[in-house]
Each structure stands twice: as C-alpha cells, then as structure tokens.
Design an enzyme around this catalytic site. Structure first.
Site, PDB file in Angstrom:
ATOM      1  N   HIS A  57      53.410  85.623  45.231  1.00 15.16           N
ATOM      2  CA  HIS A  57      53.107  85.965  43.838  1.00 15.16           C
ATOM      3  C   HIS A  57      52.268  84.912  43.119  1.00 15.16           C
ATOM      4  O   HIS A  57      51.665  85.210  42.103  1.00 15.16           O
ATOM      5  CB  HIS A  57      54.400  86.286  43.090  1.00 15.16           C
ATOM      6  N   GLU A  84      58.927  99.520  50.303  1.00 10.92           N
ATOM      7  CA  GLU A  84      58.469  98.190  50.728  1.00 10.92           C
ATOM      8  C   GLU A  84      59.388  97.566  51.768  1.00 10.92           C
ATOM      9  O   GLU A  84      59.223  96.418  52.141  1.00 10.92           O
ATOM     10  CB  GLU A  84      58.250  97.261  49.527  1.00 10.92           C
ATOM     11  N   ASP A  96      55.262  93.594  50.530  1.00 13.44           N
ATOM     12  CA  ASP A  96      56.588  93.396  51.101  1.00 13.44           C
ATOM     13  C   ASP A  96      56.767  94.197  52.382  1.00 13.44           C
ATOM     14  O   ASP A  96      57.439  93.746  53.312  1.00 13.44           O
ATOM     15  CB  ASP A  96      57.672  93.785  50.080  1.00 13.44           C
ATOM     16  N   CYS A 101      50.338 100.246  46.061  1.00 15.62           N
ATOM     17  CA  CYS A 101      50.109  99.266  44.995  1.00 15.62           C
ATOM     18  C   CYS A 101      50.189  97.826  45.507  1.00 15.62           C
ATOM     19  O   CYS A 101      50.222  96.890  44.727  1.00 15.62           O
ATOM     20  CB  CYS A 101      51.066  99.487  43.828  1.00 15.62           C
TER      21      CYS A 101
HETATM   22  C1  PEP Z   1      54.439  94.911  47.118  1.00 20.67           C
HETATM   23  O1  PEP Z   1      55.415  94.377  47.650  1.00 20.67           O
HETATM   24  O2  PEP Z   1      53.475  95.385  47.766  1.00 20.67           O
HETATM   25  C2  PEP Z   1      54.360  95.009  45.652  1.00 20.67           C
HETATM   26  C3  PEP Z   1      53.393  95.667  45.057  1.00 20.67           C
HETATM   27  O3  PEP Z   1      55.303  94.338  44.920  1.00 20.67           O
HETATM   28  P1  PEP Z   1      55.261  92.739  44.693  1.00 20.67           P
HETATM   29  O4  PEP Z   1      53.940  92.231  45.191  1.00 20.67           O
HETATM   30  O5  PEP Z   1      55.473  92.479  43.255  1.00 20.67           O
HETATM   31  O6  PEP Z   1      56.417  92.277  45.532  1.00 20.67           O
HETATM   32 MG    MG Z   2      57.175  93.996  46.463  1.00 22.68          MG
END
Ligand code: PEP
Ligand code: MG
Length: 589
Positions: free
Chosen positions: A203, A448, A472, A519
């Site tokens: 992140h 995920e 994930d 996403c």
């Molecule tokens: C993902 O895991 O692809 C996702 C969009 O959520 P995050 O990146 O916030 O874990």
């Molecule tokens: Mg995620």
C-alpha cells in the site's frame, strides 16, 4: 541540511520502480531507527504556545502509559509487578518531574521548539547518570531515554504532518515508509521518494501512485550512500536512483521530464472520448481512491465513478476514530462530488500493512499479519466499527448512488452476517427518521483470496456484485508477500493459477448476472487490458492517473479477438510463455 563535503560522484542504485515519473531534487535522509527531531528557534511571543504543545504531549504520554498499565495487569503475576513498577516510574517522569520542568525552562530561556528542548534535556540527564556508581541506577538512563522518545514522538506526530517542515521539491530517502506515512506526503513538497524496503504492490507503493509522486522501493545500499542535500534523481519508471548525477545525466533526465509532461497533456485529450472497443463494446472505467480529496483527479481523468474507495485511510494518522457523523460527511462529499456517478465504498480493510494508531490496541502481535486479523475479520471482532461505517454509508446513499464493498471475504457466512447487520442498521436509521436510498445500496464482495475465487459462484449467489482484488489474490495464490522487495520478482499476476481464478470468478458473475470488476493494480496497466477483457471483465477500477492510458488501449481493441487471444493464453502453463504471448498480442494491435 548539510551537503557532503567530498567531490560527489554519480552513483546509480537499482530498485523497484513503483510510481512512474522523474523527480530531481535534494535528498532528505530519514535516519534509521531514530525519531526525527526537528530543531528550530521560536519567537519570544510563541513561547507560551510551545510550552502548551509540550504540556499536551506530556498529557498524551500519561494517557498512553495508563493504557499500558492496564494491559500489564494481564501479564503473569511476577511480570505484571515488574512492568508495573517500570511504568510507574515512566508516569512519574511525565508528571511534573525534573525532565518536564527542564524542558519548559529550555523552551523559555533558549527559545527553542519543544522537541529540541526535550532532546537536550534528555541528553543532559543522561550525562549526569553516566557518573553514577550504582549500576542499577545508571541503567535507568534507558528509561529516561524511552520516556524522552515517547514525548518527542507525541510532539512530532501530534499533528500528523510527517515531513511537512521540509523544503519544497525534496526527495525523501528512508529505510521504509509505512502506507500511513506515505498518505501524509504532500506532493507540493515531496518531489519523490526512495526506500530500502517495500514491494511494488504494497500500500506504500499504491499510495505513491495515487499521489503521483515518483518512487523507487527496495533499493539496497541506498542509505549508506546518500547524504542530506545530495542531488538525487528518482526514475520511477526504470526503478533507478541516481545520486549526485553528472551534467549529462541531469540534462537527459530534465529532457525526459519535459517529454513526460507533453505525454500527460496529450492524454488529457482522451478525457471526453468514450471508453469503447472497436466493435462497440462499452468498458466502464472507474477510479480507486484512498482519500475524499482524490475525486478531483478521478473527475479530471473522466472516471465513470469510484470503483474502490479504500476507507481505511480515513482512519489513519489520528488519535481517535472518526465517528458516524464525520464518516457520513466525508462520504457525502465524495458522493455529491461525483455528481450521480456510482461510488463504491469499501468497509474497513485495516490490518496487515495498513495500520491505524487509534486501533493499535485492538491488534496483538501476529507472525503472519496478512493472514491474521484484517479487513472483514476485524469488523467481526469489533462489530461496532462496521455498524458505524454502514450507518454512514447508508446515510450517504441518500445523496447519490452508493455501492458497499466487503474486503477479504472468504465465506458466504461473512457476507450473510454483514447483510444481517446492514438490515438492523437500516431499521435503526429508519427509527431515527434518517433518509437512506431506496432500494438499498448493492452489497458486493471482493474476491482476493483463492478460497473465495474458487467459491465465486456461491458468493455471487449471495451478493450483488463482485470486485476482483488481484493484488491480494496474487499474494495469497502464490504465497508471495506483496510488500516484500525480497520476493517481488516472484510476484506474478500472469501466473496461470491467478488467471484461472480471475476467469472462474468472471464466469461465475456472468452466470449469476451480476457485475464483476477488477480493481487490483493490473486494472490500471494497459499491458493487461486486452487479457482481462478477453477473460470476461468489462469493468476496471484503477488509480485515476492510469485511466487515460487504459482507455487509449481499449479504443484499439476488438472484443472477439481479445477473447480468442485470452483463450490461447489460458491454454499455457508457463507464466514466462504467457508474458511473451501477451506482449506479442499487444504489439500486434
Ligand atoms: C486488491 O487486493 O487487489 C485490492 C484492490 O485491495 P487492496 O490493494 O487495498 O488490498
Ligand atoms: Mg486487497
């Protein structure tokens, strides 16, 4: 900032380019393990305010120590007693002691800021301890230093404006930046950053991309070579950090900055063009955001809505949790700002690499935080948190289309549990005569976890839409920590296992006649666009800065040929071959 004295030579370091762009500026090296102690003089009329800052920091320290004392009571008897004594001593030090009096005197007499006064006072006390004959007492200096660090931390973190005192255009060089710290970076001040640790899909990297700050992570040896004030180039595209560049390198990169700016301007022209394939298939392009203010970029990029609002960032960098009213106001701003376009709000996905101080005491140390108390699991342990969030989301739904998304779902029972809670929150809101959308906002599930993908048909049956979180999903399918640079070369969303899970999920959604989006970060990478489209995904949600690039790609594609090529790719078992095929196909369009 001091400049290195030796004649500096150009040195090039390699790492993971996680946020594209080129930044050139002076280095600000964050010393490892040490709390940054800002030092500056203050005006005579600012003394009272500065003393008040210190008083507040000491009061906060007392609250923190009190909390620790409560926790210590749970320890086995002997340990509880020992830790209790220690904390009692810490408490005394922050409650009208030589230390606190000394700091205030220094602020008043030396006209310095509270952090610097605390540091000097601690050093002076340490000095007097050094000569003590009693070894036990001499060892107590560690406690004094610990209390000093706590006070300085409270002072520097109080306003949660990390690095805000730095000059404009600076490049931050650090061992590691957390996602919460990265969220505080002001792109108007910080031109770029580089760190020794960190993977491309963690992140911290995602936040850097959102802020549009060029960044390179996983740069080994960087801290040994960099000094404050050294000139640095961050090449976020090629994953290079160049210290003390020579004239020719500098000229090249300045030219590159110009070209990138021109490209950005050119892409702006796509904003009003429809996102549609050559054969006329519309593809919805949504934006991922972390903070409400990012809707400006989303709208500028021409997003059809928000496909993922990572609400956990609203919980970071603060001492207290946002209440229902505050969350509602923030969501309302986003919903109204998006002017009738759908806003997909994800419930809290804290835990693992995303941490919030205000919730620190709800987590115990975990050997595998990515597999631990995180996301919807935290909501189940702390239902009040989710209840408050749902109430805010439902209230915001009265102002425009809202979709509610659940992170890290693994079982249908989790979805049913949330739906039940949503029902009871709806009843409560109605009793309060609060307006909410009718029909209620759709409730969607993030796919995920491999277990969720493999049961996507069951999850599709109890939810209104699916969103595939490939960041994930890749991490958990391949057992590769997405934030660890040591295994970043093994992180591969093109692994056939990941692709099969995406395809299975897309087909399950299609059969259940519910929308499905991707996403994760690959949704914003034009290299993946044709493949995802060919696998049956017609909705993408991404960092808004990437949206024009993906739209440009979509406008060159034919759906039938994308599906045929995707099938050829799905017949392969080796991800290297898959990568080659994908690049061949992409080059042919
Ligand atoms: C993902 O895991 O692809 C996702 C969009 O959520 P995050 O990146 O916030 O874990
Ligand atoms: Mg995620």
């Amino acid at each position: 900032m001091k400049t290195s004295l030796l004649d500096p030579k150009e040195v090039v370091f390699s790492g993971l380019g996680v946020s594209t762009g080129v930044a050139i500026g002076p280095a600000y090296v964050v010393e490892t393990g040490a709390t940054q102690v800002p030092e500056y003089t203050i005006a005579a009329d600012a003394v009272d305010a500065e003393c008040q800052r210190f008083t507040d920091a000491a009061a906060k320290a007392r609250r923190q120590i009190k909390k620790l004392k409560t926790k210590a009571l749970l320890l086995p008897e002997a340990a509880a007693e020992e830790v209790g004594f220690l904390l009692e001593a810490h408490m005394a030090m922050v409650s009208g002691s030589r230390l606190t009096r000394g700091v205030e005197r220094r602020i008043r007499e030396d006209l310095v800021n509270a952090e610097s006064a605390t540091q000097t006072e601690i050093n002076s006390i340490a000095h007097s301890f050094q000569d003590m004959a009693d070894a036990y007492l001499a060892a107590r200096i560690a406690d004094v230093r610990e209390v000093g660090s706590r006070l300085i931390r409270n002072l520097t973190e109080h306003e949660y404006q990390a690095f805000s005192m730095l000059p404009q255009g600076v490049i931050i060089i650090a061992e590691e930046l957390s996602p919460a710290e990265t969220a505080l970076l002001d792109p108007g001040i910080v031109a770029g950053f580089a760190s020794v640790q960190g993977g491309a899909e963690g992140h911290t990297a995602i936040m850097a991309r959102s802020l549009g700050i060029p960044a390179v992570l996983g740069v080994h040896g960087l801290l040994a070579g960099a000094h404050n004030g050294d000139q640095v180039i961050v090449d976020g595209e090629h994953g290079k950090i160049i210290l003390n560049p020579d004239e020719m390198t500098l000229a090249d990169y300045r030219a590159r900055q110009g070209t990138l700016q021109q490209e950005r301007e050119k892409l702006k022209g796509l904003r009003r063009l429809p996102s549609i394939t050559l054969d006329g298939t519309p593809v919805a392009l949504f934006a991922n955001i972390e903070l409400p203010r990012e809707i400006t970029t989303a709208l500028e990029a021409g997003a059809s809505g928000i496909g993922l609002f990572r609400t956990e960032f609203m919980f970071m960098n603060r001492d207290a949790l946002p209440d229902e009213e505050e969350q509602y106001e923030a969501l309302r701003t986003v919903v109204e700002g998006m002017g009738g376009r759908p806003v997909t709000v994800r419930t809290l996905d804290l835990g693992s690499d995303k941490l919030a101080e205000a919730l620190d005491n709800r987590f115990n140390e975990s050997d595998n935080p990515a597999l631990g108390l995180r996301a919807v699991r935290l909501s189940q342990r702390e239902p009040k948190l989710l209840e408050t969030q749902l109430a805010a989301m439902l209230r915001a739904s009265a102002h425009g289309p809202v979709r509610i998304l659940l992170p890290l779902i693994t079982t249908v029972s989790e979805v049913r549990w949330v739906r039940e809670m949503m029902g009871s929150v709806v009843k409560k809101l109605k009793r309060r005569n609060v307006k909410i959308a009718d029909p209620l906002p759709p409730l969607g599930v993030m796919i995920e976890v491999p277990g969720a993908a493999l049961t996507a048909d069951a999850l599709a049956a109890c939810s209104d839409f699916l969103a595939i979180g490939t960041n994930d999903l890749t991490q958990y399918t391949l057992a590769i920590d997405r934030g660890d640079d040591q295994v970043a070369h093994l992180y591969d969303p093109l692994h056939p296992a990941v692709l099969r899970l995406i395809q299975f999920t897309a087909q399950a959604a299609l059969r259940a006649r519910i929308p499905v989006s991707v996403c994760g970060e690959i949704a914003g990478d034009p290299r993946f666009t044709a493949l995802l489209l060919g696998l049956g995904v017609h909705e993408f949600s991404m960092n808004p800065n990437k949206l024009p690039l993906v739209k440009r790609r979509i406008r060159t594609l034919d759906l039938r040929s994308a599906s045929r090529r995707a099938q050829t790719i799905m017949d392969q078992s080796d991800s290297t071959r898959i990568g080659e095929l994908l690049d061949e196909f992409n080059a042919a369009d």
